[in-house]
Design a protein around this motif. Structure first.
Motif, mmCIF file in Angstrom:
data_model
loop_
_atom_site.group_PDB
_atom_site.id
_atom_site.type_symbol
_atom_site.label_atom_id
_atom_site.label_comp_id
_atom_site.label_asym_id
_atom_site.label_seq_id
_atom_site.Cartn_x
_atom_site.Cartn_y
_atom_site.Cartn_z
ATOM 1 N N ASN A 233 -32.063 59.539 168.348
ATOM 2 C CA ASN A 233 -31.329 60.594 167.648
ATOM 3 C C ASN A 233 -30.142 60.085 166.844
ATOM 4 O O ASN A 233 -29.408 60.884 166.265
ATOM 5 N N LYS B 115 -29.308 63.308 164.826
ATOM 6 C CA LYS B 115 -30.161 64.478 164.971
ATOM 7 C C LYS B 115 -29.339 65.636 165.508
ATOM 8 O O LYS B 115 -28.708 65.540 166.565
ATOM 9 N N SER C 60 -29.856 69.473 166.524
ATOM 10 C CA SER C 60 -30.870 70.479 166.814
ATOM 11 C C SER C 60 -32.224 69.968 166.315
ATOM 12 O O SER C 60 -32.691 68.926 166.752
ATOM 13 N N LEU C 61 -32.842 70.657 165.372
ATOM 14 C CA LEU C 61 -34.168 70.288 164.884
ATOM 15 C C LEU C 61 -34.117 69.471 163.598
ATOM 16 O O LEU C 61 -35.161 69.176 163.007
ATOM 17 N N THR D 161 -36.801 67.245 158.585
ATOM 18 C CA THR D 161 -37.233 67.967 159.770
ATOM 19 C C THR D 161 -38.743 68.077 159.767
ATOM 20 O O THR D 161 -39.402 67.915 158.730
ATOM 21 N N LYS E 149 -42.070 71.832 164.491
ATOM 22 C CA LYS E 149 -41.116 72.309 165.487
ATOM 23 C C LYS E 149 -40.778 73.780 165.296
ATOM 24 O O LYS E 149 -40.208 74.414 166.184
ATOM 25 N N PHE E 150 -41.118 74.319 164.093
ATOM 26 C CA PHE E 150 -40.894 75.742 163.828
ATOM 27 C C PHE E 150 -42.193 76.529 163.942
ATOM 28 O O PHE E 150 -42.249 77.680 163.526
#
Length: 344
Positions: free
Chosen positions: A278, A311, A313-314, A337, A341-342
């Motif tokens: 991250n 990084k 969150s997303l 991103t 992930k969404f």
């Protein structure tokens, strides 16, 4: 063998007609595609991880990790010039595709006469689209290609053309060693900026061969990169007019470059500190940029670049800074991103 001879001879004719370093049109194609690439010296063709932006440098760096990933990049360049890029990738089995765009906006200018009478305003822009494809060949070897339609408009002067990039990438089984090779900007103008009595005026594109290697230490969070650029041309000298303002007889001087100095002008040294997935901190040194942009009598950081990413969150957010001369730096910001992930 005869067919191979024809292929290599054809490639030789194409490459020999290309522009050398710093020559030709559509030079914006050499601008860094992301903040991380900018921090690594603006050129890196070997690092193969989950950063889709590297596919704009070497199409073979597009892989399954780039599936449904999007990257957005923007830079505040010299003299308030803005440039940036965007890319989106999608994978189907072993076939990987991406579409991207790179642009430069030079701003709005006043159009005047020789008597400084304002006639109006005009703009200047460059834009290139990237259609990228890659596929794993065998083991850790991947090959890829990019088709790049190009459009450029400076006031009433318009030019367009197309280029292709051809690249290969190798990743070792332990994923500690990466190597990449790319032939960039093989192409031509379809329309020149102007025409004369002799017909359309065409110029070569900034063709370049780049070779890179990256190695991550097994027991330390460090990765080192060496990128060799402009391998199609040995001597990277240039016209030096720094004394022309004082002596009008001193014009268009091409300085002689020593052998060892010339070797290092082909090299960019980069490193990354990777304490976790991250976070990264990156830096680099470009000897050619340092030698060409340093100023006599001033301490210069020209050629050095730094940056980092984290990084949140997303989203992976990145920043890169490159200094050209004292008080004259370029800043670049990136955000990437995965749409997976969404649930998109």
């Amino acid at each position: 063998m005869r067919h191979l001879s024809v292929v290599f001879f054809s490639l030789f004719l194409i490459f020999s007609s290309m522009a050398h370093a710093g020559e030709g049109v559509f030079q914006f194609l050499d601008l860094p595609a992301s903040s991380r690439i900018a921090a690594l010296g603006s050129k890196n063709v070997s690092i193969n991880d989950n950063d889709i932006n590297f596919a704009l440098n070497n199409p073979s760096l597009l892989g399954e990790k780039s599936d449904n990933m999007i990257g957005l990049n923007m830079a505040n360049y010299l003299a308030d010039i803005k440039f940036g890029s965007a890319i989106y990738g999608k994978s189907f089995a072993k076939n990987h595709f991406a579409i991207g765009v790179q642009y430069v906006d030079y701003g709005t200018f006043k159009e005047t006469t020789e008597f400084n009478e304002i006639l109006g305003e005009f703009t200047a822009k460059d834009i290139s689209m990237s259609l990228i494809y890659s596929r794993n060949i065998i083991g850790g070897l991947t090959a890829g290609a990019t088709l790049k339609p190009i459009y450029s408009a400076y006031e009433r002067y318009v030019s367009y053309g197309a280029a292709i990039d051809l690249g290969a990438n190798y990743v070792s089984k332990n994923q500690l060693l990466y190597a990449g090779l790319v032939f960039r900007n093989i192409g031509t103008q379809f329309k020149g900026y102007y025409a004369s009595s002799d017909g359309e005026h065409y110029e070569p594109l900034p063709f370049e061969i780049q070779l890179g290697i990256s190695h991550k230490l097994e027991h330390a969070p460090l990765r080192f990169s060496l990128t060799l650029h402009n391998l199609q041309k040995w001597k990277l000298n240039y016209v030096d007019n720094k004394n022309s303002m004082m002596d009008y007889d001193v014009l268009d001087l091409v300085p002689e470059i020593k052998f060892l100095d010339n070797i290092f002008r082909h090299a960019i040294f980069g490193f990354e500190f990777l304490p976790s997935k991250n976070l990264y901190i990156a830096g680099s040194y470009d000897h050619r940029r340092h030698q060409e942009l340093k100023m006599d009598g001033f301490k210069s950081m020209a050629g050095f670049s730094i940056g980092g990413g984290i990084k949140i969150s997303l989203f992976q957010v990145g920043f890169g800074m490159t200094q050209f001369q004292k008080g004259n730096s370029a800043y670049m910001f990136s955000i990437t991103t995965s749409l997976n992930k969404f649930n998109l």
